[in-house]
Design a protein around this motif. Structure first.
Motif, PDB file in Angstrom:
ATOM      1  N   VAL A 105       0.839  -1.202   0.000  1.00 27.66           N
ATOM      2  CA  VAL A 105       0.000   0.000   0.000  1.00 27.66           C
ATOM      3  C   VAL A 105       0.875   1.253   0.000  1.00 27.66           C
ATOM      4  O   VAL A 105       0.606   2.225  -0.719  1.00 27.66           O
ATOM      5  CB  VAL A 105      -0.939   0.001   1.223  1.00 27.66           C
ATOM      6  CG1 VAL A 105      -1.675   1.329   1.329  1.00 27.66           C
ATOM      7  CG2 VAL A 105      -1.936  -1.138   1.126  1.00 27.66           C
ATOM      8  N   GLU A 106       1.926   1.224   0.811  1.00 30.40           N
ATOM      9  CA  GLU A 106       2.837   2.377   0.872  1.00 30.40           C
ATOM     10  C   GLU A 106       3.482   2.637  -0.480  1.00 30.40           C
ATOM     11  O   GLU A 106       3.586   3.795  -0.922  1.00 30.40           O
ATOM     12  CB  GLU A 106       3.904   2.133   1.933  1.00 30.40           C
ATOM     13  CG  GLU A 106       4.837   3.311   2.151  1.00 30.40           C
ATOM     14  CD  GLU A 106       5.874   3.034   3.213  1.00 30.40           C
ATOM     15  OE1 GLU A 106       6.311   3.979   3.884  1.00 30.40           O
ATOM     16  OE2 GLU A 106       6.275   1.861   3.363  1.00 30.40           O
ATOM     17  N   VAL A 107       3.916   1.577  -1.159  1.00 29.48           N
ATOM     18  CA  VAL A 107       4.505   1.730  -2.491  1.00 29.48           C
ATOM     19  C   VAL A 107       3.478   2.302  -3.466  1.00 29.48           C
ATOM     20  O   VAL A 107       3.784   3.174  -4.290  1.00 29.48           O
ATOM     21  CB  VAL A 107       5.041   0.375  -2.997  1.00 29.48           C
ATOM     22  CG1 VAL A 107       5.476   0.469  -4.454  1.00 29.48           C
ATOM     23  CG2 VAL A 107       6.196  -0.092  -2.130  1.00 29.48           C
ATOM     24  N   PHE A 108       2.234   1.822  -3.365  1.00 28.48           N
ATOM     25  CA  PHE A 108       1.167   2.327  -4.225  1.00 28.48           C
ATOM     26  C   PHE A 108       0.934   3.813  -4.010  1.00 28.48           C
ATOM     27  O   PHE A 108       0.805   4.588  -4.958  1.00 28.48           O
ATOM     28  CB  PHE A 108      -0.116   1.535  -3.956  1.00 28.48           C
ATOM     29  CG  PHE A 108      -1.345   2.116  -4.606  1.00 28.48           C
ATOM     30  CD1 PHE A 108      -1.581   1.930  -5.956  1.00 28.48           C
ATOM     31  CD2 PHE A 108      -2.263   2.837  -3.865  1.00 28.48           C
ATOM     32  CE1 PHE A 108      -2.707   2.461  -6.557  1.00 28.48           C
ATOM     33  CE2 PHE A 108      -3.384   3.374  -4.451  1.00 28.48           C
ATOM     34  CZ  PHE A 108      -3.611   3.185  -5.802  1.00 28.48           C
ATOM     35  N   LEU A 109       0.875   4.253  -2.747  1.00 27.95           N
ATOM     36  CA  LEU A 109       0.628   5.666  -2.442  1.00 27.95           C
ATOM     37  C   LEU A 109       1.764   6.551  -2.940  1.00 27.95           C
ATOM     38  O   LEU A 109       1.536   7.698  -3.347  1.00 27.95           O
ATOM     39  CB  LEU A 109       0.443   5.852  -0.937  1.00 27.95           C
ATOM     40  CG  LEU A 109      -0.784   5.178  -0.311  1.00 27.95           C
ATOM     41  CD1 LEU A 109      -0.779   5.375   1.199  1.00 27.95           C
ATOM     42  CD2 LEU A 109      -2.067   5.721  -0.915  1.00 27.95           C
ATOM     43  N   LYS A 110       2.980   6.023  -2.907  1.00 23.84           N
ATOM     44  CA  LYS A 110       4.132   6.809  -3.346  1.00 23.84           C
ATOM     45  C   LYS A 110       4.315   6.787  -4.866  1.00 23.84           C
ATOM     46  O   LYS A 110       5.108   7.563  -5.394  1.00 23.84           O
ATOM     47  CB  LYS A 110       5.411   6.298  -2.675  1.00 23.84           C
ATOM     48  CG  LYS A 110       5.461   6.538  -1.169  1.00 23.84           C
ATOM     49  CD  LYS A 110       6.752   6.005  -0.571  1.00 23.84           C
ATOM     50  CE  LYS A 110       6.835   6.296   0.926  1.00 23.84           C
ATOM     51  NZ  LYS A 110       8.092   5.781   1.525  1.00 23.84           N
ATOM     52  N   ALA A 170       2.767  15.454   1.036  1.00 21.61           N
ATOM     53  CA  ALA A 170       3.764  16.526   1.082  1.00 21.61           C
ATOM     54  C   ALA A 170       4.981  16.193   0.223  1.00 21.61           C
ATOM     55  O   ALA A 170       5.551  17.062  -0.440  1.00 21.61           O
ATOM     56  CB  ALA A 170       4.185  16.795   2.528  1.00 21.61           C
ATOM     57  N   MET A 171       5.375  14.915   0.206  1.00 22.87           N
ATOM     58  CA  MET A 171       6.509  14.500  -0.619  1.00 22.87           C
ATOM     59  C   MET A 171       6.185  14.611  -2.113  1.00 22.87           C
ATOM     60  O   MET A 171       7.043  14.982  -2.920  1.00 22.87           O
ATOM     61  CB  MET A 171       6.906  13.064  -0.276  1.00 22.87           C
ATOM     62  CG  MET A 171       7.526  12.880   1.095  1.00 22.87           C
ATOM     63  SD  MET A 171       9.027  13.882   1.329  1.00 22.87           S
ATOM     64  CE  MET A 171       8.364  15.246   2.275  1.00 22.87           C
ATOM     65  N   HIS A 172       4.958  14.298  -2.488  1.00 16.83           N
ATOM     66  CA  HIS A 172       4.553  14.447  -3.888  1.00 16.83           C
ATOM     67  C   HIS A 172       4.615  15.916  -4.319  1.00 16.83           C
ATOM     68  O   HIS A 172       5.069  16.235  -5.421  1.00 16.83           O
ATOM     69  CB  HIS A 172       3.146  13.898  -4.089  1.00 16.83           C
ATOM     70  CG  HIS A 172       3.070  12.406  -4.183  1.00 16.83           C
ATOM     71  ND1 HIS A 172       3.820  11.682  -5.082  1.00 16.83           N
ATOM     72  CD2 HIS A 172       2.334  11.493  -3.493  1.00 16.83           C
ATOM     73  CE1 HIS A 172       3.554  10.393  -4.947  1.00 16.83           C
ATOM     74  NE2 HIS A 172       2.658  10.252  -3.978  1.00 16.83           N
TER      75      HIS A 172
END
Length: 711
Positions: A581-586, A611-613
């Motif tokens: 899920v974390e990889v998907f969000l990033k 914020a990173m995006h």
């Protein structure tokens, strides 16, 4: 003004027939500034920034154009359109329900092995269901557009009637006083590029803004269709990159001052249009950005109030309404009322029907909803399957959420009481209960944020790591000199730091609860509980809490616990799901905006990931070689941050359990600044233990070896 690709054959768009009807009058009666009853909200909203000119595609436009017309020569009637649309939608939905029931009966027959014709009928019926589902969803979209045309589009048309053609924009610039932000050269205020075809009106040679100087970008707010094409909302999100709040306010006030006394009642004059458009831009700014610009800058608010009271109130009906608007916004801010982005009345009325439609469509495509995510979900785990079944079949328990108390409000359970209970209550409550209450707590914090809060986060010290803000560094001591993309005098609200600090507190609480368990068996139970909570959270699109729990479980001390080795394999698989899920969000800044699920299902994104995006989009220069600011870059940033307001429009409606919420608050508060390594050192369950018999046997073997060497 120059166009870097515009050919000599380019012609300005003529005023549309609708606007001509609004402006053209007979005799000596002209359209004046809207009187008090006509004064309505004109904030374009997140959808304007996200979709721009293509908020509704050409198919919806063409369908609506022919809807409600008995004859081709008849004029369009919005009431007739609504009646016919409601009838069509009701009929199609009714047929869809009947077909689903028939489909379910055929499935039961097939499972029982009755009827040879059933197998051949099912694929055909499944295809018909997909077509009917698409048609119902399309009619829902048209219905939303019709409602929007009575609210959003009507409000925007009030503002758009005062828009000017591009050749009048120099008048906008020179109508004010001597501007401090003079263009670098007189011919490069705005740069355009051409598109081959515009989807909505099928016109060739449409110019799209590419770049501009600060003065040129502010002047473009007055151009025709700036509201409808999303430019105004995108500007309100991103103008702080190239001008301060004081400079933007002064720009508007100068245009009002220079045109207010000379503006006639004739709406066709440029001065009247500039004056009235200035008021609409100012109103949209107050409605959408009061909390981030005016509430945090008393000087800016004082300047605006003084100007309205002294120069506008006595000459124009806008004055009193703007002062009233400021008072209402101030009351909402100070009273901490529903800070969620306001949903229009039309959306409130259609909320129930949208939820009904979604639940109806879900019966056909339960598995499709999971396929929208690009991670592998584990198969039937006992506890998981149980709470999923409860979630799907206990709709009566999902009650509307009342006006909850603030996150910091004290409740009946004291800190001492929470310490006495300890982690016992965590074990007694189901993962679903804890997920719901943690989601409501997270929603309270998320609803107070604004898209602008996610801009220029590097200047606040937010970095690409799990813990964005070090605990030893407070929000007040963060240096704004490093990587500040806003102008130096631009005041920035630092609520994002509070949002990230809250996320860090929950992660620390998760790790602390686990390492303070005094037996390995209880650690296994608590690890399983947190994993199930995180799974429940991301399946219900609360990605913020899911990622916070993942961060707590990935703590270096927690990952080395012996309890992981005896954790059931099926539960341990959830950890891999969370990482997926974390990889998907990033992977994509707009991954949560894909499809229509975000429109009907509540969503809370991970603040740090978002914020990173935005930081990634902020990488690189904001200006071209001639000094003009890249509007295409700013527009993309506005599109990404607009999803904050989009998610806030669909709140979670779980029934709040205030006692459980108070308990969770107290536990989180207790451990928010805890040293995990120090807590773990006091607990022997956190270390790999060597059995006593095995240990004594090793000592005896060593003694024998030593004795043999001396003989």
């Amino acid at each position: 003004f120059q166009s870097n690709i515009c050919g000599p054959g380019f012609e300005e768009e003529n005023t549309s027939s609708e606007e001509q009807a609004m402006i053209k009058v007979t005799g000596k009666s002209y359209l004046a500034s809207p009187n008090l009853p006509d004064f309505c909200s004109c904030s374009p909203g997140w959808s304007s920034a996200f979709y721009g000119a293509e908020c509704f595609d050409s198919e919806v436009h063409s369908y609506l154009k022919n809807l409600g017309k008995q004859k081709p020569s008849e004029s369009q009637n919005i009431d007739a359109k609504k009646v016919e649309l409601e009838q069509l939608l009701m009929m199609e939905t009714k047929n869809y329900k009947k077909t689903i029931k028939f489909y379910q009966k055929l499935l039961q027959k097939e499972r029982r092995g009755k009827g040879l014709e059933t197998k051949s009928m099912l694929p055909k019926l499944r295809g018909q269901l997909q077509e009917m589902k698409s048609k119902v969803q399309f009619l829902e979209l048209v219905k939303k557009y019709v409602q929007a045309s009575q609210t959003f589009s009507l409000q925007m048309m009030y503002a758009e009637q005062w828009g000017v053609e591009s050749h009048v924009l120099p008048t906008v610039i020179h109508s004010g006083k001597a501007d401090t932000m003079a263009p670098m050269n007189g011919s490069s205020l705005l740069l355009y590029y051409n598109t081959e075809k515009h989807r909505c009106n099928n016109q060739n040679g449409v110019r799209v803004l590419q770049a501009g100087t600060p003065l040129g970008l502010m002047a473009y707010l007055y151009s025709r269709n700036a509201f409808l094409e999303g430019y105004v909302q995108q500007f309100l999100y991103t103008f702080r990159y190239f001008c301060t709040q004081e400079e933007f306010l002064q720009f508007l006030l100068d245009r009002i001052s220079s045109t207010l006394s000379s503006a006639s009642l004739d709406p066709s004059t440029s001065l009247t249009k500039i004056c009235n458009r200035s008021f609409y831009i100012l109103q949209a700014w107050i409605e959408d950005c009061y909390s981030v610009d005016f509430a945090t800058n008393t000087n800016l608010l004082g300047t605006l109030k003084e100007f309205i009271s002294s120069k506008v109130a006595s000459l124009n009906g806008y004055g009193e309404r703007l002062l009233s608007l400021l008072e209402d916004a101030s009351a909402r801010k100070s009273g901490s009322a529903d800070l969620c982005s306001g949903v229009g009345k039309c959306e409130e009325e259609s909320e129930e029907s949208r939820k009904t439609l979604h639940s109806l469509c879900k019966k056909l495509s339960e598995d499709v909803s999971r396929k929208n995510f690009y991670w592998r979900l584990s198969k039937g785990v006992g506890p998981i399957t149980q709470y999923q079944r409860e979630w799907l079949h206990t709709g009566s328990a999902v009650l509307p959420k009342p006006c909850c108390s603030s996150f910091t409000e004290e409740s009946s359970v004291s800190v001492a009481r929470a310490d006495e209970v300890g982690p016992v209550l965590l074990m007694e409550c189901s993962a679903q209960q804890l997920c719901w209450q943690l989601t409501l707590l997270q929603q309270e914090v998320f609803n107070k944020c604004h898209p602008v809060h996610f801009l220029n986060s590097r200047a606040l010290g937010v970095k690409d790591k799990c813990v964005a803000v070090p605990k030893a560094v407070s929000a007040e001591t963060v240096s704004l000199k490093v990587c500040n993309l806003f102008l130096s005098k631009c005041i920035q609200d630092q609520y994002l730091l509070q949002l990230l600090k809250n996320a860090d507190s929950i992660s620390t609480w998760v790790a602390a609860e686990i390492v303070t368990c005094h037996t390995t068996k209880r650690q296994v139970s608590l690890l399983s509980k947190f994993l199930l909570i995180a799974k429940c959270c991301y399946e219900q699109r609360n990605f913020a809490t899911a990622m916070q729990i993942l961060t707590g479980l990935e703590n270096l001390i927690v990952r080395q616990l012996p309890a992981w080795k005896i954790l059931p394999a099926k539960v341990a698989e959830i950890m891999e799901e969370l990482k997926a899920v974390e990889v998907f969000l990033k992977s994509d800044s707009l991954c949560l905006m894909e499809g229509d699920r975000f429109k009907t299902l509540p969503t809370i994104p991970s603040a740090h990931v978002l914020a990173m995006h935005v930081q990634q989009l902020e990488t690189g220069g904001f200006t071209m070689t001639n000094g003009a600011h890249k509007w295409t870059k700013l527009r993309n940033i506005a599109k990404v941050v607009s999803q904050v307001h989009a998610f806030q429009e669909n709140p979670y409606t779980y029934a709040p359990d205030f006692k459980l919420q108070s308990y969770l608050r107290q536990r989180i508060t207790r451990f928010k600044d805890a040293d995990i390594s120090a807590l773990a050192a006091d607990n022997c369950a956190n270390f790999h233990q060597i059995p006593a018999e095995k240990h004594s046997r090793k000592i005896q073997d060593t003694l024998r070896k030593m004795k043999a060497t001396f003989q």
